[in-house]
Design an enzyme around this catalytic site. Structure first.
Site, PDB file in Angstrom:
ATOM      1  N   LYS A  33       0.866  -1.159  -0.034  1.00 55.87           N
ATOM      2  CA  LYS A  33      -0.020  -0.060  -0.147  1.00 55.87           C
ATOM      3  C   LYS A  33       0.673   1.229   0.174  1.00 55.87           C
ATOM      4  O   LYS A  33       0.607   2.113  -0.521  1.00 55.87           O
ATOM      5  CB  LYS A  33      -1.069   0.226   1.149  1.00 55.87           C
ATOM      6  CG  LYS A  33      -2.119  -1.048   0.936  1.00 55.87           C
ATOM      7  CD  LYS A  33      -3.322  -0.663   2.010  1.00 55.87           C
ATOM      8  CE  LYS A  33      -4.332  -1.568   1.925  1.00 55.87           C
ATOM      9  NZ  LYS A  33      -5.496  -1.216   2.785  1.00 55.87           N
ATOM     10  N   LYS A  87      -6.251 -12.245  -7.944  1.00 53.26           N
ATOM     11  CA  LYS A  87      -7.535 -11.779  -7.179  1.00 53.26           C
ATOM     12  C   LYS A  87      -8.398 -11.019  -8.093  1.00 53.26           C
ATOM     13  O   LYS A  87      -7.747  -9.814  -8.172  1.00 53.26           O
ATOM     14  CB  LYS A  87      -7.212 -11.533  -5.873  1.00 53.26           C
ATOM     15  CG  LYS A  87      -8.524 -11.865  -4.946  1.00 53.26           C
ATOM     16  CD  LYS A  87      -7.878 -11.501  -3.550  1.00 53.26           C
ATOM     17  CE  LYS A  87      -9.227 -11.042  -2.814  1.00 53.26           C
ATOM     18  NZ  LYS A  87      -8.842 -10.784  -1.309  1.00 53.26           N
ATOM     19  N   LYS A 123     -11.559  -5.115  -6.621  1.00 50.00           N
ATOM     20  CA  LYS A 123     -12.314  -3.700  -6.655  1.00 50.00           C
ATOM     21  C   LYS A 123     -11.520  -2.770  -7.280  1.00 50.00           C
ATOM     22  O   LYS A 123     -11.944  -1.414  -7.723  1.00 50.00           O
ATOM     23  CB  LYS A 123     -13.192  -3.045  -5.752  1.00 50.00           C
ATOM     24  CG  LYS A 123     -12.399  -3.388  -4.383  1.00 50.00           C
ATOM     25  CD  LYS A 123     -13.270  -3.022  -3.279  1.00 50.00           C
ATOM     26  CE  LYS A 123     -12.822  -3.332  -1.704  1.00 50.00           C
ATOM     27  NZ  LYS A 123     -13.412  -2.889  -0.662  1.00 50.00           N
TER      28      LYS A 123
END
Ligand code: TRP
Length: 334
Positions: free
Chosen positions: A115, A197, A200
């Site tokens: 992140k 994966k 979003k």
């Protein structure tokens, strides 16, 4: 234990558009667990501000996620469904736990590394301390089990370490939570890159099916899904694209991947993709219409938000007061 039931806690962030992966991999399983456990399902808005948010958008998305929880079948009259920011104990316990967490162990958190690379212009202390807030979420309710994806495994491990450390000093204060990984096959991968994966935040609009997608969008994305040139429908590591389609099909229909393989015996990828699109739409359409109905039930949802925040506050304070006393904060005068 609450009312003779084990306690389950989980949370989701109200950022980005939720995907079919979030639903099949998390929410749907939560519904299945919601009778067996005393469940706390949290909209973790305090985690969301570790990345800069537009206030109006955050508020709107938090409300939409709350409504989605209910639309998906979580019962706010039985389970405790609430906003993290409505229960001040999360932030209070997080502060205390910060003082029982080492920089060294936090430096090992892989999600922080990912992140902070993504948000290089805003590497704030909250982003670093994110797992401690998550530990506070979990420990605040004496949680027994936490359904999480593998990406959260490290955060659950640090939660257990912090709880054990605290208990070693002060006696049995916290229940040590276990992870609950759910059934196999619930991990939904990107339609365009089946080794990653479904996310979003994927930039490729064809990679993810969103819960708000129309039936046409769903069909189009399924038809464009990446497969391979082998031309056979098998459930195998060597065919990640086909395997992912079979996983989606299974999760939507309740069949096992092996049953699905038999069903498509002798058929082509085109037929498989069509069937997957139809199966997805059969799941999404009722969910979307329930969302639309509940969005109009403003007073009911408001009432649930209020009652559940009170309920969560009640249970959270039991733990928080105990912790505060143990570490030597002066007791409140009644
Ligand atoms: N960090 C989790 C995620 O991004 C969300 C979360 C916050 C959570 N607090 C939690 C999940 C407590 C389980 C338990 O997926």
């Amino acid at each position: 234990m609450i009312d003779g039931k084990k306690v389950l806690f989980s949370g989701m962030q109200a950022t980005g558009n939720l995907t079919l992966g979030n639903y099949l991999g998390a929410l749907k399983n939560w519904v299945e667990l919601s009778d067996e456990y005393m469940c706390f399902y949290c909209v973790v808005d305090e985690h969301s501000i570790t990345v800069r948010q537009d206030p109006a958008t955050l508020r709107k998305r938090a409300r939409a996620l709350y409504t989605l929880y209910v639309a998906a079948g979580l019962n706010p009259e039985k389970n405790c469904i609430y906003y993290q920011s409505h229960v001040s104990g999360h932030a209070e316990l997080a502060w205390i736990l910060n003082c029982f967490t080492y920089m060294g162990e936090m430096n090992r958190m892989t999600q922080f590394k990912d992140k902070s690379a993504k948000h290089a212009d805003n590497i704030n202390v909250g982003l670093f301390a994110y797992p401690v807030l998550m530990a506070a979420d979990i420990l605040l309710y004496q949680t027994d089990v936490v359904p999480v994806g593998v990406d959260q495994k490290q955060h659950l491990e640090i939660t257990r370490d912090i709880a054990e450390r605290f208990n070693n000093i002060y006696g049995d204060v916290f229940t040590i939570p276990d992870a609950y990984y759910g059934q196999v096959g619930a991990k939904i991968m990107s339609l365009q890159d089946p080794l990653h994966k479904m996310s979003k935040s994927d930039e490729n609009p064809n990679a993810s099916i969103y819960l708000t997608d129309s039936p046409d969008d769903v069909m189009r994305k399924c038809k464009k899904a990446v497969t391979d040139s082998l031309g056979q429908i098998a459930y195998s590591e060597d065919q990640p694209g086909v395997r992912n389609l079979l996983d989606i099909y299974s999760a939507c229909t309740g069949k096992t991947p092996q049953e699905a393989v038999k069903e498509f015996d002798g058929q082509g990828y085109g037929q498989l993709k069509m069937a997957v699109g139809e199966a997805v739409n059969a799941v999404l359409l009722p969910l979307q219409s329930e969302m639309a109905r509940l969005t109009k039930e403003k007073d009911y949802i408001d009432q649930m938000i209020k009652e559940n925040a009170e309920k969560a506050t009640y249970y959270s304070l039991k733990t928080l007061r105990k912790v505060q006393h143990k570490i030597g904060f002066p007791d409140r005068i009644r």
